[in-house]
Enzyme design. Structure first.
Site, PDB file in Angstrom:
ATOM      1  N   ASP A 100       0.801  -1.235   0.000  1.00 49.86           N
ATOM      2  CA  ASP A 100       0.000   0.000   0.000  1.00 49.86           C
ATOM      3  C   ASP A 100       0.831   1.281   0.000  1.00 49.86           C
ATOM      4  OD1 ASP A 100      -0.549  -0.914   3.445  1.00 49.86           O
ATOM      5  OD2 ASP A 100       1.153   0.096   2.522  1.00 49.86           O
ATOM      6  N   GLU A 122      -0.362  -8.967  -1.254  1.00 50.46           N
ATOM      7  CA  GLU A 122      -0.957  -8.456  -0.033  1.00 50.46           C
ATOM      8  C   GLU A 122      -2.203  -7.621  -0.396  1.00 50.46           C
ATOM      9  OE1 GLU A 122       0.429  -5.390   2.945  1.00 50.46           O
ATOM     10  OE2 GLU A 122       1.123  -7.199   3.973  1.00 50.46           O
ATOM     11  N   GLU A 136      -2.199   4.853   3.044  1.00 50.33           N
ATOM     12  CA  GLU A 136      -2.158   3.426   2.663  1.00 50.33           C
ATOM     13  C   GLU A 136      -3.534   2.862   2.308  1.00 50.33           C
ATOM     14  OE1 GLU A 136       1.353   4.076   5.462  1.00 50.33           O
ATOM     15  OE2 GLU A 136      -0.755   4.724   5.331  1.00 50.33           O
ATOM     16  N   HIS A 209       6.425   4.534  13.453  1.00 51.76           N
ATOM     17  CA  HIS A 209       6.757   5.320  12.263  1.00 51.76           C
ATOM     18  C   HIS A 209       5.547   5.871  11.527  1.00 51.76           C
ATOM     19  CE1 HIS A 209       5.680   1.604  10.218  1.00 51.76           C
ATOM     20  NE2 HIS A 209       5.657   2.256   9.098  1.00 51.76           N
ATOM     21  N   ARG A 211       2.314   7.987  10.258  1.00 48.52           N
ATOM     22  CA  ARG A 211       1.925   9.401  10.263  1.00 48.52           C
ATOM     23  C   ARG A 211       0.955   9.703  11.410  1.00 48.52           C
ATOM     24  NH1 ARG A 211       2.543   8.653   4.858  1.00 48.52           N
ATOM     25  NH2 ARG A 211       3.460  10.358   3.634  1.00 48.52           N
ATOM     26  N   HIS A 242      13.227   4.754  13.525  1.00 50.92           N
ATOM     27  CA  HIS A 242      12.926   4.901  12.096  1.00 50.92           C
ATOM     28  C   HIS A 242      13.659   6.125  11.540  1.00 50.92           C
ATOM     29  CE1 HIS A 242      10.468   5.247   8.400  1.00 50.92           C
ATOM     30  NE2 HIS A 242      10.198   3.974   8.601  1.00 50.92           N
TER      31      HIS A 242
HETATM   32  C1  LIG Z   1      -0.827   0.152   6.670  1.00 45.66           C
HETATM   33  C2  LIG Z   1       0.236  -0.877   6.874  1.00 45.66           C
HETATM   34  O1  LIG Z   1       0.311  -1.548   7.873  1.00 45.66           O
HETATM   35  N1  LIG Z   1       1.142  -1.029   5.867  1.00 45.66           N
HETATM   36  C3  LIG Z   1       2.248  -1.933   6.046  1.00 45.66           C
HETATM   37  C4  LIG Z   1       3.527  -1.192   5.792  1.00 45.66           C
HETATM   38  O2  LIG Z   1       4.548  -1.949   6.367  1.00 45.66           O
HETATM   39  P1  LIG Z   1       4.916  -1.956   7.926  1.00 45.66           P
HETATM   40  O3  LIG Z   1       3.952  -1.148   8.699  1.00 45.66           O
HETATM   41  O4  LIG Z   1       5.073  -3.369   8.298  1.00 45.66           O
HETATM   42  O5  LIG Z   1       6.324  -1.187   7.865  1.00 45.66           O
HETATM   43  P2  LIG Z   1       7.519  -1.246   8.937  1.00 45.66           P
HETATM   44  O6  LIG Z   1       6.966  -1.336  10.294  1.00 45.66           O
HETATM   45  O7  LIG Z   1       8.440  -0.131   8.588  1.00 45.66           O
HETATM   46  O8  LIG Z   1       8.320  -2.585   8.568  1.00 45.66           O
HETATM   47  C5  LIG Z   1       8.054  -3.735   9.295  1.00 45.66           C
HETATM   48  C6  LIG Z   1       8.952  -4.819   8.780  1.00 45.66           C
HETATM   49  O9  LIG Z   1      10.316  -4.416   8.979  1.00 45.66           O
HETATM   50  C7  LIG Z   1      10.986  -5.333   9.830  1.00 45.66           C
HETATM   51  N2  LIG Z   1      11.914  -4.529  10.646  1.00 45.66           N
HETATM   52  C8  LIG Z   1      11.423  -3.627  11.565  1.00 45.66           C
HETATM   53  C9  LIG Z   1      12.315  -2.854  12.281  1.00 45.66           C
HETATM   54  C10 LIG Z   1      13.713  -2.988  12.054  1.00 45.66           C
HETATM   55  O10 LIG Z   1      14.558  -2.304  12.666  1.00 45.66           O
HETATM   56  N3  LIG Z   1      14.138  -3.902  11.112  1.00 45.66           N
HETATM   57  C11 LIG Z   1      13.256  -4.660  10.400  1.00 45.66           C
HETATM   58  O11 LIG Z   1      13.678  -5.469   9.560  1.00 45.66           O
HETATM   59  C12 LIG Z   1       9.880  -6.040  10.595  1.00 45.66           C
HETATM   60  O12 LIG Z   1      10.254  -7.363  10.950  1.00 45.66           O
HETATM   61  C13 LIG Z   1       8.743  -6.081   9.585  1.00 45.66           C
HETATM   62  O13 LIG Z   1       8.854  -7.180   8.699  1.00 45.66           O
HETATM   63  O14 LIG Z   1       3.792  -1.071   4.401  1.00 45.66           O
HETATM   64  C14 LIG Z   1       3.951  -2.333   3.749  1.00 45.66           C
HETATM   65  C15 LIG Z   1       4.458  -2.145   2.324  1.00 45.66           C
HETATM   66  O15 LIG Z   1       3.432  -1.778   1.474  1.00 45.66           O
HETATM   67  C16 LIG Z   1       2.643  -3.071   3.797  1.00 45.66           C
HETATM   68  O16 LIG Z   1       2.848  -4.371   3.253  1.00 45.66           O
HETATM   69  C17 LIG Z   1       2.137  -3.199   5.222  1.00 45.66           C
HETATM   70  O17 LIG Z   1       0.775  -3.641   5.176  1.00 45.66           O
END
Ligand SMILES: CC(=O)N[C@@H]1[C@@H](OP(=O)(O)OP(=O)(O)OC[C@H]2O[C@@H](n3ccc(=O)[nH]c3=O)[C@H](O)[C@@H]2O)O[C@H](CO)[C@@H](O)[C@@H]1O
Length: 384
Positions: A100, A122, A136, A209, A211, A242
Site C-alpha cells: 500500500d 498483499e 495506505e 513510524h 503518520r 525509524h
Molecule cells: C498500513 C500498513 O500496515 N502497511 C504496512 C507497511 O509496512 P509496515 O507497517 O510493516 O512497515 P515497517 O513497520 O516499517 O516494517 C516492518 C517490517 O520491517 C521489519 N523490521 C522492523 C524494524 C527494524 O529495525 N528492522 C526490520 O527489519 C519487521 O520485521 C517487519 O517485517 O507497508 C507495507 C508495504 O506496502 C505493507 O505491506 C504493510 O501492510
C-alpha cells in the site's frame, strides 16, 4: 512474438517492508524457467531498498533513481513516470507490486498506463475508514480495480475483495509472503546475537513510524514507556529508530537518557527478528510486526486507531490500544503479568499462512502468462 517462454515480470519495490514481503516471491519467480524476472528499485527509499534486499541475498536489476523527497502527489507522479519508463524499456508483460505504499500505487498506475496486467501482493487489506491509515488505505483501495491478479494473504482480505466486486477467479488466497522470510529466519541454524541491556531480564521491542502517531502520538507512547520502566525494574526497551526525521528526534528527546532504553539504528531483518523473538512484548504501529510476532510467541500492543490485521487481535496475539498513557500501561502490565503465548506454527491454517506464499504466487503468475501468451499467439479464427 512474445511467448510464455520469455515473458518478462517486472517486480517493483520502494520501501523496506516491500522488500521483506517480495523477497520470497522474487526468489521463486527467478526459479520459474518460463519467466524473466526484473527487480526494480523504484527510488522511493533507494538506499534502504538496496540494503534490505542485499541482507537477504537479493540484487536489484534496475535502479530507477532516488526521487526527491516532496509532496505525496509529486512523489506519486515521479514514481509512476519512472516505473512506466522502466517497464517499457524492459518490455514487461506483467507488473508486480506489494502492499500500500506510494510505490505500490505508482506501479499499478504505470501498469494501467501501459495496458499491462498488474499482480498485487498483499491484496485486500482494509480498515473500515478510507483515510485511516492515510495514505495506505486509499492506495490499496485504488489498486484493487486495476489489478488482474489479487494475492490475498488471509480469509478476511479475500472477503474484502469480493465485497468490492472483484471476480472470484482473480482472487488467490496465498498467505502473507513476509511469513516466508520469517520461516527462513526461524529455521536458520545460525544463532543471532540479541541486544543486551545491563540488569534487564524482560526486553520490550518498540517501533514507531506511522503518520497518525507523529507529534502527540509519539509523546504519549514515550511517556507510557517511561511509566512502564518505572513500574517494571526488570524491563528494558530496544527501539530501532525509524529514519524519518519527524520520528527519530522526538523519540530521542524522550528516551535517550534512560539507562534501560537502547535506541539503535534500523536493524537488518535477521537481528531484528532475533530481538522480537526474545522480547516479552512489542509496542508498535507496524503492520508486518502484527503478522510476525504471533509466530514468535511475542505479544503485541498495536498503537493505532485501527488495524487491517484483525486475525492477530482475534487470537489474542495483538491488542489495539489508543494513544493514551493509562491504556497502554494497563495493557502492558496485563501482558507482562501473564505467561508468554505459544508460538503459532507455520501451517496452512495459521492466520497468515505456512510460509510458502511466494512459491504459490510465482506459479500462478507463470500460469497466467502462459495462458495469456497462448491466447495472443493463437491466430484469429478464419471465418469459413
Ligand atoms: C498500513 C500498513 O500496515 N502497511 C504496512 C507497511 O509496512 P509496515 O507497517 O510493516 O512497515 P515497517 O513497520 O516499517 O516494517 C516492518 C517490517 O520491517 C521489519 N523490521 C522492523 C524494524 C527494524 O529495525 N528492522 C526490520 O527489519 C519487521 O520485521 C517487519 O517485517 O507497508 C507495507 C508495504 O506496502 C505493507 O505491506 C504493510 O501492510
Amino acid at each position: 512474438m512474445k511467448t510464455s517462454l520469455n515473458s518478462t515480470v517486472l517486480v517493483v519495490a520502494g520501501t523496506r517492508p516491500e522488500c521483506l514481503k517480495l523477497a520470497s516471491l522474487v526468489t521463486a519467480l527467478r526459479q520459474q524457467p518460463s519467466l524473466r524476472t526484473v527487480l526494480v528499485n523504484s527510488g522511493q527509499h533507494e538506499q534502504m531498498v538496496e540494503r534490505t534486499f542485499a541482507h537477504v541475498g537479493i540484487a536489484c536489476d534496475v535502479q530507477a533513481g532516488q526521487i526527491a523527497p516532496a509532496s505525496l502527489s509529486h512523489a506519486l507522479a515521479s514514481l509512476r513516470a519512472q516505473i512506466r519508463r522502466v517497464a517499457a524499456e524492459q518490455r514487461a508483460d506483467l507488473v508486480v507490486s506489494q502492499g500500500d505504499t506510494t510505490t505500490a500505487y505508482a506501479a499499478s498506475l504505470a501498469a494501467r498506463d501501459l495496458l499491462l496486467p498488474l499482480a498485487h501482493v498483499e491484496a485486500g487489506l482494509r480498515t473500515s475508514h478510507p483515510y485511516r491509515p492515510f495514505p495506505e488505505e486509499l492506495f490499496r483501495r485504488r489498486i484493487a480495480p486495476i489489478a488482474a491478479l489479487h494475492f490475498a494473504p488471509t480469509v478476511s482480505a479475500a472477503q474484502n475483495l469480493r465485497h468490492e466486486g472483484i471476480a472470484e477467479a482473480r482472487i488467490h488466497r496465498v498467505g502473507n509472503t513476509v511469513i516466508d522470510l520469517l520461516r527462513w529466519q526461524v529455521e536458520s541454524p545460525d544463532p543471532v546475537p540479541v541486544p543486551q541491556i545491563p540488569g534487564v531480564r524482560d526486553l520490550i521491542t518498540l517501533t514507531l513510524h506511522r503518520r497518525e502517531n507523529y507529534g502527540r502520538g509519539l509523546d504519549v507512547v514515550c511517556a507510557s514507556v517511561l511509566d512502564l520502566l518505572a513500574r517494571h525494574p526488570e524491563a528494558g526497551v530496544v527501539c530501532p529508530v525509524h529514519p524519518n526525521p519527524a520520528v527519530g528526534g522526538r523519540i530521542r528527546r524522550h528516551l535517550s537518557t534512560h539507562p534501560r532504553v537502547a535506541l539503535v539504528d534500523p536493524m537488518d531483518y535477521q537481528p531484528f527478528i532475533a530481538l522480537l523473538a526474545h522480547s516479552r512484548l512489542a509496542i508498535t504501529d507496524s503492520g508486518g510486526i502484527q503478522e510476525e510476532a504471533p509466530y514468535l510467541g511475542t505479544p503485541v500492543l498495536v498503537v493505532r486507531e485501527n488495524t487491517e490485521r484483525p486475525e492477530s487481535v482475534a487470537i489474542g496475539a495483538a491488542t489495539l490500544v489508543p494513544p493514551r498513557v493509562d491504556r497502554i500501561v494497563a495493557e502492558a502490565d496485563r501482558i507482562l503479568a501473564a505467561p508468554p503465548p505459544a508460538r503459532l506454527p507455520f501451517s496452512a491454517d495459521a492466520p497468515y499462512g505456512d510460509g510458502y506464499s511466494g512459491e504459490r504466487i510465482a506459479a500462478e503468475i507463470a500460469r497466467f502468462l502462459a495462458i495469456r501468451s497462448a491466447q495472443t499467439a493463437r491466430p484469429a479464427a478464419v471465418p469459413a
